[in-house]
Design an enzyme around this catalytic site. Structure first.
Site, PDB file in Angstrom:
ATOM      1  N   GLU A  49      38.864  72.497   5.817  1.00  0.00           N
ATOM      2  CA  GLU A  49      40.010  71.788   5.239  1.00  0.00           C
ATOM      3  C   GLU A  49      40.708  72.575   4.129  1.00  0.00           C
ATOM      4  O   GLU A  49      41.904  72.417   3.904  1.00  0.00           O
ATOM      5  CB  GLU A  49      39.587  70.419   4.707  1.00  0.00           C
ATOM      6  CG  GLU A  49      39.235  69.404   5.792  1.00  0.00           C
ATOM      7  CD  GLU A  49      37.765  69.429   6.175  1.00  0.00           C
ATOM      8  OE1 GLU A  49      37.043  70.388   5.790  1.00  0.00           O
ATOM      9  OE2 GLU A  49      37.323  68.487   6.863  1.00  0.00           O
ATOM     10  N   PHE A 111      29.907  55.383   4.286  1.00  0.00           N
ATOM     11  CA  PHE A 111      29.781  56.720   4.860  1.00  0.00           C
ATOM     12  C   PHE A 111      31.101  57.485   4.706  1.00  0.00           C
ATOM     13  O   PHE A 111      32.161  56.986   5.032  1.00  0.00           O
ATOM     14  CB  PHE A 111      29.398  56.621   6.338  1.00  0.00           C
ATOM     15  CG  PHE A 111      29.317  57.974   7.004  1.00  0.00           C
ATOM     16  CD1 PHE A 111      28.373  58.919   6.602  1.00  0.00           C
ATOM     17  CD2 PHE A 111      30.200  58.311   8.017  1.00  0.00           C
ATOM     18  CE1 PHE A 111      28.315  60.163   7.201  1.00  0.00           C
ATOM     19  CE2 PHE A 111      30.142  59.559   8.626  1.00  0.00           C
ATOM     20  CZ  PHE A 111      29.204  60.496   8.216  1.00  0.00           C
ATOM     21  N   GLN A 112      31.026  58.687   4.212  1.00  0.00           N
ATOM     22  CA  GLN A 112      32.181  59.555   3.973  1.00  0.00           C
ATOM     23  C   GLN A 112      33.217  58.909   3.050  1.00  0.00           C
ATOM     24  O   GLN A 112      34.413  59.112   3.214  1.00  0.00           O
ATOM     25  CB  GLN A 112      32.818  60.005   5.294  1.00  0.00           C
ATOM     26  CG  GLN A 112      31.890  60.946   6.072  1.00  0.00           C
ATOM     27  CD  GLN A 112      32.579  61.712   7.190  1.00  0.00           C
ATOM     28  OE1 GLN A 112      33.543  61.235   7.780  1.00  0.00           O
ATOM     29  NE2 GLN A 112      32.081  62.909   7.474  1.00  0.00           N
ATOM     30  N   LYS A 161      41.331  53.327   6.696  1.00  0.00           N
ATOM     31  CA  LYS A 161      41.318  53.351   8.158  1.00  0.00           C
ATOM     32  C   LYS A 161      41.857  52.053   8.768  1.00  0.00           C
ATOM     33  O   LYS A 161      42.564  52.086   9.777  1.00  0.00           O
ATOM     34  CB  LYS A 161      39.881  53.587   8.646  1.00  0.00           C
ATOM     35  CG  LYS A 161      39.788  53.774  10.151  1.00  0.00           C
ATOM     36  CD  LYS A 161      38.375  54.152  10.590  1.00  0.00           C
ATOM     37  CE  LYS A 161      38.368  54.497  12.080  1.00  0.00           C
ATOM     38  NZ  LYS A 161      37.031  54.888  12.550  1.00  0.00           N
ATOM     39  N   MET A 481      37.491  92.871  -9.787  1.00  0.00           N
ATOM     40  CA  MET A 481      38.048  92.559 -11.097  1.00  0.00           C
ATOM     41  C   MET A 481      36.942  92.180 -12.074  1.00  0.00           C
ATOM     42  O   MET A 481      36.986  92.538 -13.253  1.00  0.00           O
ATOM     43  CB  MET A 481      39.091  91.437 -10.984  1.00  0.00           C
ATOM     44  CG  MET A 481      39.859  91.174 -12.258  1.00  0.00           C
ATOM     45  SD  MET A 481      40.786  92.624 -12.835  1.00  0.00           S
ATOM     46  CE  MET A 481      42.410  92.303 -12.139  1.00  0.00           C
TER      47      MET A 481
END
Lengths: 577, 180
Positions: A49, A111-112, A161, A481
């Site tokens: 993502e 969940f999630q 949802k 760096m």
């Protein structure tokens, strides 16, 4: 027309003119993915993502249109947090849609589930949890309006949802498209105050050693043409910050290039010695100013910014102007014309030319047996071997600074990098986003080996979606760096910075991801490899340039010190000039 | 460095979920402690007014107010000068009031124009509204008798009215969030 929330969401994106979106589905966002099958919007399936977020940024950078990413709840949402923070720091217009667990489950550790509104509150320009399917068109319309107007930035829309799931009665809605925006607390000022603009013109007319300090706001306001007109009208030289590279052509005689920690001597010193800084869409970032108290001590400040909070945040301006750079510069040009001739600044201009002649950027590419390949040489060869309007995308670190220094940016929107947040791993996905938005242009990601390893998996996306980006890895086997700082400021105690030049084997890795992979170890091989890469347009290309691991970025102003102490090269130690 | 001082910010916001969190987190990010905070809908129920009292120097506060103004749901911010504002706060307090001291407590409630709103066997609950300093004084006096519980609302404020030559009131609020 009756729609379900998922359909309404996709239709709203179509109404906003979205042609491409980047994302990865999951449980909570599933119902929104179904109508994508029937939509003309191209969806690009990423492998992580974070990639979706940086692609949306790269797309927005390159095209000026908002980038769109869509991910699921919980880990999908948290994985896109870094791109949101990145877009916030660099004022990139993106709209991110996250799935959320059903309304009734919110707050139950479902969940999630993740409170992504809470997580992203301080790293978005605005975020909103939609609570009713009927609100979807309005909130999406507002999200795009907020992301793209005023000071652009990221907007996150979180969608439970149940309001998008056709099997749930909560998702039913009557379709509409809002014909106006009702945000009583959001009215960005575009036009500058006429009296302030007149004051600015007067200060310019009185100044003997002025410098235009052009920042990323020039590009956001699409004001590159206006900037050029102002510079040519007044004869005032221009520095372009890391975020403004390309906003003023490097080939222009008035261009001084990049100022700041790794800027060139003339750009840094011109600001330091100036009597007037005309800051246009720049924000006095610490990487530009060095020690603030010692920055440009004799300069008066004209500060133009669309965000009022920038004025006086770091340095109090003598003439503050809230407004869009395009609008303000056009008005400023009119006022300058009205005031008439500019004073004679021949002495100052001669001084600038003298500094440029005396302190150019430099490096030495040796051609003998055993001479290491220099990263700067690779960049110059890339520059000279690629079309002039090539879009260059970089990650963060030494390769980023060398790219900014040694490429010649003569067109706006040809330089894309992570400036404010300094996000390693930005280059590959952002380059993919840029190439999707500008398919006719050559897009080169110039990346470091450390950066490349963070997001390389998106080259699988690029291969699968036939997005032929090109990647030059300046492989010095180190987090370069960090290594440079350890060498200069930590007594050469190299703690946890070695990466290895051949683990992973970048050529094989590239090939495994469906790209053409090449390896270059000697200066002789550089130009032919680049020529070969530029001739490939059916798949991504990765070149592993094995470069000199001892090379450091110069000039340098050590963090927290005055910009009057420019370290030009290793021969000067840390004492500065 | 100038000494920290009380600043009263009057923030008009859209009456929406999460707005208070957005506002308060801007103070938290900089480590500024909010001294008191009161929020309620205004006469127009689309908007709420948040009154924030914060102890901080002027310069960083100016930056916070500018950042506050950037919040999409913030409509207007004014800083009220304590010298030219009417500030009020309400307090309810339960104090020990045994037979021997109850008379004294009731007398003080009268002096301060408070009200007794609940009476128990040996305790009284008192309601008092007024300028914050008056509440402070009352609190100090009650401490001697034994404060059982105390709750203050945090202050609300409006600018003092000025009278122009035409006798029309003019707001003394200083609008912020706008420069140049």
């Amino acid at each position: 027309m009756k729609l379900n929330g998922g359909q309404a969401l996709i239709k709203s994106l179509e109404m906003e003119g979205v042609e491409v979106m980047f994302g990865l589905p999951g449980g909570a966002i599933l119902p929104v993915y179904d109508p994508i099958i029937d939509s003309p919007i191209r969806h690009i399936l990423v492998r992580h993502e974070q990639g979706a977020g940086h692609m949306a940024e790269g797309y927005a950078h390159a095209t000026g249109r908002p980038g769109v990413a869509m991910v699921t709840s919980g880990p999908g949402a948290t994985n896109i947090v870094t791109p949101l923070a990145d877009a916030m720091m660099d004022s990139i217009p993106i709209v991110v849609i996250t799935g959320q667990v059903p309304s009734a489950a919110i707050g139950t550790d479902a969940f999630q589930e993740c409170d992504i509104i809470g997580v992203t509150r301080s790293i978005t320009k605005h975020n909103e949890l939609i609570t009713s399917a009927q609100d979807i068109p309005r909130v999406i319309h507002e999200a795009f309006h907020i992301a793209t107007t005023g000071r652009p930035g990221p907007v996150l829309v979180d969608i439970p949802k149940d309001i998008v799931d056709p099997n749930n009665p909560n998702s039913a809605m009557d379709w509409y498209w809002p014909d106006s925006i009702d945000l009583p607390g959001y009215k960005p000022t575009v036009k500058g105050h006429p009296r302030m603009i007149r004051e600015a013109a007067k200060l310019i007319a009185e100044s003997r050693r002025p410098v235009i300090y052009a920042g990323g706001g020039i590009l956001k306001a699409r004001a590159a043409e206006a900037l050029r007109e102002l510079a040519e009208l007044t004869g005032i030289s221009v520095v372009t910050t890391l975020m403004a590279r390309g906003a003023f052509p490097d080939s222009h005689p008035l261009c001084l290039g990049m100022p700041g920690m790794h800027g060139n001597y003339t750009a840094i010193t011109s600001m330091q010695e100036s009597d007037l800084l005309i800051a246009l869409g720049s924000r006095f970032d610490d990487r530009v100013t060095g020690k603030v108290g010692a920055f440009a001590p004799g300069a008066k400040i004209i500060h133009v910014d669309v965000d009022p909070a920038e004025l006086g945040k770091v340095r109090r301006p003598d003439v503050p102007i809230v407004g869009d750079c395009q609008s303000v510069i056009v008005e400023l040009i009119r006022e300058v014309r009205e005031l008439g001739a500019q004073p004679d600044r021949a002495e100052w201009d001669a001084q600038l030319k003298a500094w440029q002649a005396q302190f150019p950027l430099h490096y030495d590419q040796g051609w003998g047996e055993g001479d290491a390949l220099k990263p700067q040489f690779c960049i110059e060869q890339l520059r000279d071997g690629s079309p002039e309007d090539t879009i260059v995308v970089s990650g963060v670190g030494q390769h980023q600074m060398w790219s900014s220094q040694f490429w010649r940016f003569n067109h706006p929107y040809t330089w894309i990098n992570s400036g404010g947040l300094g996000t390693m791993g930005f280059a590959v996905p952002a380059a993919i986003g840029a190439k999707v938005g500008m398919p006719g242009r050559t897009v080169w990601a110039i990346d470091g080996d450390g950066c490349f390893q963070m997001t390389a998996q998106e080259l699988v996306t690029a291969s699968a979606e036939r997005i032929p980006v090109k990647v030059a890895i300046l492989n010095n086997a180190y987090l370069g760096m960090v290594r440079q700082w350890q060498e200069l400021f930590y007594e050469e105690r190299y703690s946890e910075v070695y990466l290895s030049p051949d683990l992973p084997d970048y050529k094989m890795w590239a090939e495994a991801m469906g790209c053409v992979g090449m390896r270059v170890e000697h200066p002789d091989e550089v130009a032919p490899a680049i020529e070969k890469a530029n001739a490939i347009d059916d798949r991504p290309v990765v070149i592993d340039f094995r470069v000199d691991w001892t090379e450091k970025v110069y000039p340098m102003v050590a963090a927290g010190t005055s910009n009057s102490n420019v370290i030009l090269g290793p021969e000067m130690g840390q004492g500065g000039h | 460095m100038a000494a920290p001082r009380h600043h009263i910010l009057s923030v008009l916001v859209e009456n929406k979920a999460g707005v208070l969190a957005r506002v308060s987190s801007l103070f938290a990010r900089r480590g500024f402690n909010i001294y008191s905070l009161a929020v309620a809908p205004t006469d127009d129920d689309r908007f709420s007014r948040i009154t924030i009292v914060v102890d901080v120097e002027s310069t960083p506060l100016e930056q916070v107010t500018k950042q506050l103004f950037k919040l999409i749901n913030v409509v207007k911010i004014s800083e009220l000068d304590p010298a030219s504002a009417v500030e009020r706060e309400m307090m309810i307090l339960t104090v020990k009031a045994e037979p021997g001291t109850r008379g004294q407590v009731i007398e003080l409630v009268d002096v301060f124009q408070g009200r007794i709103v609940d009476v128990g066997h040996d305790e009284l609950t008192i309601e008092l509204a007024g300028p914050p300093s008056k509440l402070d004084d009352f609190e100090d006096l009650m401490r001697a008798y034994g404060i059982v519980a105390l709750q203050r609302t945090g202050r609300v404020a409006l600018p003092k009215l000025e009278r122009t030559a035409h006798g029309l009131p003019k707001s003394g609020m200083r609008p912020l969030g706008k420069v140049g």
